[in-house]
Design an enzyme around this catalytic site. Structure first.
Site, PDB file in Angstrom:
ATOM      1  N   LYS A 106       0.802  -1.196   0.000  1.00 27.12           N
ATOM      2  CA  LYS A 106       0.000   0.000   0.000  1.00 27.12           C
ATOM      3  C   LYS A 106       0.850   1.268   0.000  1.00 27.12           C
ATOM      4  O   LYS A 106       0.439   2.302  -0.529  1.00 27.12           O
ATOM      5  CB  LYS A 106      -0.891   0.007   1.262  1.00 27.12           C
ATOM      6  N   GLY A 107       1.990   1.170   0.688  1.00 22.49           N
ATOM      7  CA  GLY A 107       2.772   2.377   0.960  1.00 22.49           C
ATOM      8  C   GLY A 107       3.086   3.253  -0.242  1.00 22.49           C
ATOM      9  O   GLY A 107       3.179   4.467  -0.123  1.00 22.49           O
TER      10      GLY A 107
ATOM     11  N   GLU B 239       8.130   2.522  -5.340  1.00 19.38           N
ATOM     12  CA  GLU B 239       8.023   2.142  -3.924  1.00 19.38           C
ATOM     13  C   GLU B 239       8.085   3.374  -3.038  1.00 19.38           C
ATOM     14  O   GLU B 239       8.657   4.388  -3.416  1.00 19.38           O
ATOM     15  CB  GLU B 239       9.225   1.256  -3.549  1.00 19.38           C
TER      16      GLU B 239
ATOM     17  N   ASP C  79      14.183  -1.007   2.291  1.00 23.26           N
ATOM     18  CA  ASP C  79      14.771  -1.296   3.593  1.00 23.26           C
ATOM     19  C   ASP C  79      15.796  -2.426   3.375  1.00 23.26           C
ATOM     20  O   ASP C  79      16.912  -2.183   2.942  1.00 23.26           O
ATOM     21  CB  ASP C  79      13.585  -1.705   4.480  1.00 23.26           C
TER      22      ASP C  79
ATOM     23  N   ASP D 157       3.123   3.560   7.099  1.00 22.03           N
ATOM     24  CA  ASP D 157       2.220   3.402   8.242  1.00 22.03           C
ATOM     25  C   ASP D 157       2.925   2.968   9.519  1.00 22.03           C
ATOM     26  O   ASP D 157       4.041   2.448   9.492  1.00 22.03           O
ATOM     27  CB  ASP D 157       1.156   2.342   7.919  1.00 22.03           C
TER      28      ASP D 157
ATOM     29  N   ARG E 119      -0.605   6.863   7.328  1.00 20.39           N
ATOM     30  CA  ARG E 119      -0.161   6.953   5.928  1.00 20.39           C
ATOM     31  C   ARG E 119      -0.504   8.310   5.322  1.00 20.39           C
ATOM     32  O   ARG E 119       0.110   8.738   4.353  1.00 20.39           O
ATOM     33  CB  ARG E 119      -0.846   5.875   5.078  1.00 20.39           C
TER      34      ARG E 119
HETATM   35  C1  PRP Z   1       7.309  -1.742   2.829  1.00 23.26           C
HETATM   36  C2  PRP Z   1       7.660  -0.983   1.554  1.00 23.26           C
HETATM   37  C3  PRP Z   1       8.277  -2.044   0.691  1.00 23.26           C
HETATM   38  C4  PRP Z   1       8.954  -2.936   1.694  1.00 23.26           C
HETATM   39  C5  PRP Z   1      10.387  -2.579   1.778  1.00 23.26           C
HETATM   40  O1  PRP Z   1       6.067  -2.352   2.664  1.00 23.26           O
HETATM   41  O2  PRP Z   1       6.537  -0.412   0.936  1.00 23.26           O
HETATM   42  O3  PRP Z   1       7.341  -2.748  -0.072  1.00 23.26           O
HETATM   43  O4  PRP Z   1       8.335  -2.720   2.974  1.00 23.26           O
HETATM   44  O5  PRP Z   1      11.032  -3.389   2.697  1.00 23.26           O
HETATM   45  P1  PRP Z   1      12.218  -4.368   2.281  1.00 23.26           P
HETATM   46  O6  PRP Z   1      13.193  -3.560   1.476  1.00 23.26           O
HETATM   47  O7  PRP Z   1      12.767  -4.776   3.627  1.00 23.26           O
HETATM   48  O8  PRP Z   1      11.668  -5.526   1.534  1.00 23.26           O
HETATM   49  P2  PRP Z   1       5.254  -3.025   3.857  1.00 23.26           P
HETATM   50  O9  PRP Z   1       5.628  -4.466   3.961  1.00 23.26           O
HETATM   51  O10 PRP Z   1       5.426  -2.186   5.090  1.00 23.26           O
HETATM   52  O11 PRP Z   1       3.752  -2.969   3.315  1.00 23.26           O
HETATM   53  P3  PRP Z   1       2.804  -1.705   3.032  1.00 23.26           P
HETATM   54  O12 PRP Z   1       3.451  -0.897   1.924  1.00 23.26           O
HETATM   55  O13 PRP Z   1       1.515  -2.315   2.618  1.00 23.26           O
HETATM   56  O14 PRP Z   1       2.722  -0.915   4.322  1.00 23.26           O
END
Ligand code: PRP
Length: 182
Positions: A45-46, A101, A105, A161, A167
């Site tokens: 979603k982010g 994105e 992370d 979030d 968000r």
């Molecule tokens: C976050 C972000 C990426 C991912 C990055 O999503 O939007 O998709 O984490 O992390 P990584 O580099 O460690 O893989 P999240 O899982 O928080 O889901 P969301 O966007 O739905 O909140």
């Protein structure tokens, strides 16, 4: 329910700085893909806030869609096991793909997505992110369009979030430690 004022420690990246970053990346992306078929895929979603801003800063024709992924629970987040929850049905053969994105992370999600999309025979697959935490990387990942590099702090807002809320805060903010260490 979260308190959108009192749970925040400070603004890390203001909405004005974010707007500048979006403009810069939009121009770069427009110049790089001009005259080429481009599909922009936002990761839910982010990624939805950055996606909405970024596509309006790109002045070349494009198709867009959203994909959704999630890792299998908190303990497996670090394992790199990613589940595809919503796919795109746009055919990618003969087109360039840009994944959008909110934050990178560990790099595990993007590594998975890039590989999955490359298997569909596009001309190329590149990555754009609003924020990047290179300190947290677990796997090497080339980020083609990196908005703002940030330190390893718990950030919320601009799509990101805490506990499914916050968000909709327009700035990128650092969450008070007391909120997530309770
Ligand atoms: C976050 C972000 C990426 C991912 C990055 O999503 O939007 O998709 O984490 O992390 P990584 O580099 O460690 O893989 P999240 O899982 O928080 O889901 P969301 O966007 O739905 O909140």
């Amino acid at each position: 329910m979260r308190d959108m004022v009192n749970d925040i420690e400070r603004v890390l990246v203001s909405k004005e700085e974010i707007a500048e970053m979006v403009k810069r990346l939009g121009k770069q992306i427009s110049d790089d893909y001009r005259g080429q078929p481009l599909v922009v895929l936002g990761v839910l979603k982010g990624g939805f806030v950055f996606m909405a801003d970024l596509v309006r800063a790109i002045d070349t024709p494009l198709e867009l869609d959203f994909i959704a992924v999630s890792s299998y629970g908190a303990s497996t987040k670090s394992s790199g096991v990613v589940q595809l929850r919503k796919d795109s049905d746009i055919p990618l053969t003969g087109k360039h793909v840009l994944i959008v994105e909110d934050i990178i992370d560990s790099g595990l999600t993007l590594t998975y997505l890039k590989e999955m999309l490359e298997a569909r025979n596009p001309l190329s697959v590149k990555i754009a992110t609003a924020f990047d935490k290179p300190e947290r990387r677990k796997v090497p990942l080339h980020v083609d369009y990196s908005g703002i590099v940030i330190p390893d702090e718990y950030v919320v807002g601009y799509g990101l979030d805490y506990d499914s809320e916050m968000r909709n805060i327009p700035d990128l903010c650092v969450l008070k430690r007391s909120v997530y260490e309770k």
